[in-house]
Scaffold this active site. Sequence first.
Site, short mmCIF file in Angstrom:
data_model
loop_
_atom_site.label_atom_id
_atom_site.label_comp_id
_atom_site.label_asym_id
_atom_site.label_seq_id
_atom_site.Cartn_x
_atom_site.Cartn_y
_atom_site.Cartn_z
N CYS A 122 52.80 56.71 33.30
CA CYS A 122 52.02 57.86 33.77
C CYS A 122 52.11 57.99 35.29
O CYS A 122 51.42 57.28 36.02
CB CYS A 122 50.57 57.72 33.32
SG CYS A 122 49.54 59.09 33.87
N CYS A 157 48.87 59.03 37.03
CA CYS A 157 47.88 57.95 37.14
C CYS A 157 48.28 56.98 38.25
O CYS A 157 47.45 56.55 39.04
CB CYS A 157 47.78 57.14 35.85
SG CYS A 157 47.81 58.09 34.34
N ASP A 158 49.54 56.60 38.29
CA ASP A 158 49.94 55.45 39.11
C ASP A 158 50.85 55.78 40.29
O ASP A 158 51.10 54.92 41.13
CB ASP A 158 50.64 54.41 38.21
CG ASP A 158 49.71 53.89 37.12
OD1 ASP A 158 48.50 53.80 37.39
OD2 ASP A 158 50.18 53.59 36.02
#
Length: 326
Positions: A156, A159-160
């Site tokens: 992701c 997300c990261d």
Amino acid sequence: MIQFGTLNTESQPAGNPLTQKVKEHIHVLILGSGPAGYTAAIYAARANLKPVLYQGLQAGGQLTTTTEVENFPGYPDGVTGPEMMVDLQKQAERFGTEVRWGLATATDFTGPKHKVWIDEDFLIEADAVIIATGATAKYLGLESEEKFKGSGVSACATCDGFFYRGQDVAVVGGGDTAAEEATYLAGLCRKVYLIVRKPYLRASKAMQDRVTRTANIEVLYEHVTKEIVGGQTVEGVILTNSKGEEVRKDITGFFVAIGHEPNSDIFAPYVDRDETGYIITVPGTTKTNVPGVFACGDVQDKHYRQAVTAAGSGCMAALDTERFLG
Ligand code: NDP
């Protein structure tokens, strides 16, 4: 004849399903323990719908595989995925949700009451079911990928990606997700290698154009990932090109974007799904084609796939359920 949706062929209800007795009646049954399931539970419990939530295979859902979550509103200093899921569970329990271990393994949505088998032989009958079983990111299946999950390997970028600001990273995949993730990362990172196994991208023309217009994305066509290398964290990736030669790229982040698998197989005989298995809901609602069965979160969303959008649709599912039950 009653048909049973199953996770796989080994997960049929034990014994003869037609003669099995219902062991418990539940008013609102929620399947799944990601942000969608827990948010549905918070709203359903506060509306006195007495929800029972089964956590599924991966308690806490996909967020438990990520480290810091910095984009969920309300956490100004960030929070780890597992911590956030504990918070959500506590909040759902505070209003009376019963959270249980267990995996839904089969369903029968032919009657007015909805039957769900938990762990193959515990048969529940529910007035309403909220499906929040999520999706599972596909991985390449390399040992090194497993080793670096959470410390350099992610599925992701939204997300990261932030943790790799100014660094060199790689994205593997050739579809819309990979193209989107590569473009997103290009805004944060110094260099993005897009590793594509075919001589072309499968992504839509518009996404392909975005990739080619982005100067710091280098597309490596006909390259296959052999190994991800490093010590404690990722330091590089070894690829094999179409000539069979090995190529090493120094990177600190490796993003896998080869698709997701919605966890919807057990509902297939009754609930309409699209050609890739995502549950189809009536636009603007969480209603499926089966009255009293609602779907929220990633199992019905292949576009946004964020914790906050999953939570939002979980809220919608609880409100739709409340209206359905009158
Ligand atoms: P897709 O299934 O469309 O693409 C997966 C990609 O990963 C393909 O290029 C495939 O290669 C590649 N791949 C699969 N397995 C491997 C492997 N083992 N090694 C290397 N590469 C591999 O998945 P997406 O997640 O990209 O998209 C899913 C759906 O969601 C699509 O319908 C897409 O259009 C949609 N979507 C739409 C978006 C939007 O509209 N903004 C954003 C994101 C997704 P190959 O081509 O060789 O099979």
